[in-house]
Scaffold this motif. Structure first.
Motif, PDB file in Angstrom:
ATOM      1  N   VAL A 138       0.834  -1.204   0.000  1.00  0.00           N
ATOM      2  CA  VAL A 138       0.000   0.000   0.000  1.00  0.00           C
ATOM      3  C   VAL A 138       0.867   1.252   0.000  1.00  0.00           C
ATOM      4  CG1 VAL A 138      -1.550   1.397   1.436  1.00  0.00           C
ATOM      5  CG2 VAL A 138      -2.064  -1.019   1.060  1.00  0.00           C
ATOM      6  N   PHE A 139       1.858   1.264   0.874  1.00  0.00           N
ATOM      7  CA  PHE A 139       2.709   2.437   0.954  1.00  0.00           C
ATOM      8  C   PHE A 139       3.550   2.612  -0.305  1.00  0.00           C
ATOM      9  CE2 PHE A 139       1.810   2.193   5.512  1.00  0.00           C
ATOM     10  CZ  PHE A 139       1.583   3.530   5.772  1.00  0.00           C
ATOM     11  N   ALA A 140       3.925   1.513  -0.919  1.00  0.00           N
ATOM     12  CA  ALA A 140       4.673   1.603  -2.171  1.00  0.00           C
ATOM     13  C   ALA A 140       3.819   2.269  -3.251  1.00  0.00           C
ATOM     14  CB  ALA A 140       5.117   0.210  -2.620  1.00  0.00           C
ATOM     15  N   LEU A 141       2.568   1.823  -3.361  1.00  0.00           N
ATOM     16  CA  LEU A 141       1.670   2.403  -4.361  1.00  0.00           C
ATOM     17  C   LEU A 141       1.274   3.830  -3.998  1.00  0.00           C
ATOM     18  CD1 LEU A 141      -0.619  -0.707  -5.010  1.00  0.00           C
ATOM     19  CD2 LEU A 141       1.031   0.292  -6.598  1.00  0.00           C
ATOM     20  N   ASP A 142       1.225   4.120  -2.709  1.00  0.00           N
ATOM     21  CA  ASP A 142       0.821   5.451  -2.266  1.00  0.00           C
ATOM     22  C   ASP A 142       1.847   6.512  -2.632  1.00  0.00           C
ATOM     23  OD1 ASP A 142      -1.454   6.553  -1.174  1.00  0.00           O
ATOM     24  OD2 ASP A 142      -0.594   6.776   0.818  1.00  0.00           O
ATOM     25  N   ALA A 143       3.036   6.089  -3.042  1.00  0.00           N
ATOM     26  CA  ALA A 143       4.057   7.068  -3.443  1.00  0.00           C
ATOM     27  C   ALA A 143       3.553   7.917  -4.602  1.00  0.00           C
ATOM     28  CB  ALA A 143       5.348   6.348  -3.834  1.00  0.00           C
ATOM     29  N   ILE A 144       2.861   7.299  -5.543  1.00  0.00           N
ATOM     30  CA  ILE A 144       2.317   8.057  -6.674  1.00  0.00           C
ATOM     31  C   ILE A 144       1.194   8.962  -6.197  1.00  0.00           C
ATOM     32  CG2 ILE A 144       1.354   7.898  -9.008  1.00  0.00           C
ATOM     33  CD1 ILE A 144       2.514   5.065  -9.137  1.00  0.00           C
ATOM     34  N   ALA A 145       0.429   8.492  -5.200  1.00  0.00           N
ATOM     35  CA  ALA A 145      -0.634   9.323  -4.631  1.00  0.00           C
ATOM     36  C   ALA A 145      -0.052  10.563  -3.957  1.00  0.00           C
ATOM     37  CB  ALA A 145      -1.453   8.511  -3.631  1.00  0.00           C
ATOM     38  N   ILE A 146       1.109  10.408  -3.311  1.00  0.00           N
ATOM     39  CA  ILE A 146       1.762  11.563  -2.694  1.00  0.00           C
ATOM     40  C   ILE A 146       2.131  12.586  -3.759  1.00  0.00           C
ATOM     41  CG2 ILE A 146       3.784  12.328  -1.411  1.00  0.00           C
ATOM     42  CD1 ILE A 146       1.640  10.773   0.196  1.00  0.00           C
ATOM     43  N   ALA A 147       2.688  12.089  -4.862  1.00  0.00           N
ATOM     44  CA  ALA A 147       2.968  12.994  -5.978  1.00  0.00           C
ATOM     45  C   ALA A 147       1.678  13.653  -6.458  1.00  0.00           C
ATOM     46  CB  ALA A 147       3.625  12.219  -7.121  1.00  0.00           C
ATOM     47  N   GLY A 148       0.595  12.889  -6.475  1.00  0.00           N
ATOM     48  CA  GLY A 148      -0.701  13.426  -6.887  1.00  0.00           C
ATOM     49  C   GLY A 148      -1.180  14.546  -5.991  1.00  0.00           C
ATOM     50  N   GLN A 149      -0.995  14.386  -4.690  1.00  0.00           N
ATOM     51  CA  GLN A 149      -1.393  15.446  -3.757  1.00  0.00           C
ATOM     52  C   GLN A 149      -0.645  16.740  -4.046  1.00  0.00           C
ATOM     53  OE1 GLN A 149      -1.055  14.187   0.338  1.00  0.00           O
ATOM     54  NE2 GLN A 149      -1.863  12.164  -0.125  1.00  0.00           N
ATOM     55  N   ALA A 150       0.677  16.641  -4.181  1.00  0.00           N
ATOM     56  CA  ALA A 150       1.501  17.832  -4.380  1.00  0.00           C
ATOM     57  C   ALA A 150       1.241  18.485  -5.733  1.00  0.00           C
ATOM     58  CB  ALA A 150       2.976  17.468  -4.235  1.00  0.00           C
TER      59      ALA A 150
END
Length: 433
Positions: free
Chosen positions: A276-288
């Motif tokens: 989950v955290f590995a995939l969430d890396a792209i989500a973090i980029a998405g937030q920023a």
């Protein structure tokens, strides 16, 4: 698909974020590995219960990171850099206050919380010990969340990576020393994690303070700013609370199936959390990226970035699913699982792998909508998808842990449907500050 400038920006943010994010579940994975080798199945089950409680508390407070990232990114995109840092400082003060409340409230309630999971005997005592000690690290854990949010909002994902790697290395070393060297038992594992997390928080305090002083931003708490940070996080709190209901209900059902089932489910959950955290890396980029582009009023760039991040999420999920399948035969041995637990874990890893592509899309869209400030929709979406999960989980309770894990697939599919429908519309594309 050719690599564009947008893709390079996504990767520049996502790759360091990946390293920082996977370090977080590695804290617990290191604990599981050391506890499994040194203390046995009972302690692993106790760690599974206490770890679920702690993860729930931290996830309920994840708005400190997500809300701060979105706010700082939007202010930065609009050119308001001083206001961006001010919101980050207020978020850190809020983190410290919540952390102290968790210690005061959580210490006396620890036995009752653990007993809710249906544990018995020695396993209950060990879970209470781990939970109580770990609560002492709550202020540090929450400061890390808030500090990470500030830096992500400023599109700095490298510093969180450095801090996370250093904290993980310190955590692993201290746990091995305290549990295997000094023989402190499960308490040693908890103390190692507390000390490592507190050290990481100290680094964030220094980094954010330097940035604030450079811009002339005061470090004293602003009651109005803290109130705004807390109010903005209410919708994200509802979102996260609904999602944690899913994890807690699953853990309770697994605990009532038996000690081996609970241990296997706990180990599978840690593998899944790492993914989950590995995939969430792209989500973090998405937030920023989303917060910054909407703050600057650029809807077209937001749409383009979203499309590309969804593709990255999908293919990353495919790759991670294949990695689970390939590594499946060796994973039980990493935790020194007994034959019964190992057999159950091997079965559970099939559905873990199967749903990774779905997870990839879901987490990306979740991050994009958080960055857009669409928290109210995300709150309601989480409530409704959790209600879709509960009947599936209750039905699965009679068919074993694999069926219970498949119920999580129902939840993920419900999230996929609701998030893709929202992203296809325009209601979330609000520009400006």
């Amino acid at each position: 698909m050719p690599i564009t400038a947008r893709d390079r920006e996504i990767l520049r943010l996502a790759v360091p974020a990946f390293g920082a994010l996977v370090a977080e579940p590695l804290f617990l994975l290191a604990d599981y590995a050391i506890v499994g080798h040194g203390l046995g199945t009972t302690a692993v089950g106790a760690l599974g219960v206490a770890g679920t409680v702690l993860a729930t508390l931290m996830n309920l407070c994840v708005f400190l990171a997500y809300g701060t990232t979105a706010s700082v990114a939007r202010q930065s995109g609009a050119g308001h850099h001083t206001r961006a840092i001010r919101s980050g400082v207020d978020g850190i003060w809020l983190a410290l206050a919540i952390g102290l409340v968790l210690i005061v409230a959580g210490w006396p309630l620890a036995p009752a919380i653990v007993e809710m999971f249906g544990t018995v005997g020695e396993q209950t005592g060990q879970a209470v010990t781990y939970l109580r000690i770990s609560l002492l690290g709550a202020p540090g854990m929450l400061v890390v969340l808030a500090g990470t949010g500030v830096l992500r909002g400023l599109r700095d994902t490298m510093t969180p990576l450095v801090v996370a790697v250093g904290s993980f290395a310190l955590n692993a070393a201290l746990n091995a020393w305290f549990v295997l060297g000094l023989g402190w038992g499960i308490a040693g594992s908890a103390w190692g994690t507390v000390l490592a997390q507190t050290a990481g928080a100290a680094v964030y305090l220094v980094v954010v303070a330097r940035g604030a002083l450079r811009l002339g931003t005061p470090l004293t708490p602003s009651l109005e700013g803290i109130r705004q940070a807390g109010t903005a996080g209410i919708a994200l709190l509802v979102r996260t609370a609904s999602m944690r209901v899913v994890i807690v209900v699953a853990t309770v059902i697994a605990a009532r199936m038996g000690e081996a089932e609970l241990a296997a489910y706990a180990l599978a959950t840690q593998v899944w959390t790492l993914l989950v955290f590995a995939l969430d890396a792209i989500a973090i980029a998405g937030q920023a990226i989303t917060g910054r582009s909407l703050g600057a009023g650029d809807v077209a760039a937001t749409r383009d970035a979203t499309r590309r991040m969804v593709r990255w999420g999908l293919w990353s999920g495919v790759v991670l699913g294949l990695l689970v399948v390939v590594s499946r035969p060796v994973l039980p041995g990493l935790f020194n699982a007994d034959p019964h637990v190992a057999g159950l874990l091997l079965d559970l890893l099939w559905p873990v792998a199967l749903f990774q592509p779905v997870c990839g899309i879901v987490f990306v869209l979740d991050g994009v909508l958080i960055g857009a400030g669409d928290q109210r929709y995300l709150a309601w979406q989480s409530v409704w998808t959790t209600l879709a999960y509960l009947p599936a989980a209750l039905l699965a309770a009679d068919f074993g842990v694999v069926a219970l894990w498949c119920a999580l697939g129902v939840w993920m599919l419900a999230r996929l449907i609701t998030l893709t429908r929202r992203a296809a519309g325009t209601a979330w594309l609000v520009t400006g500050v």
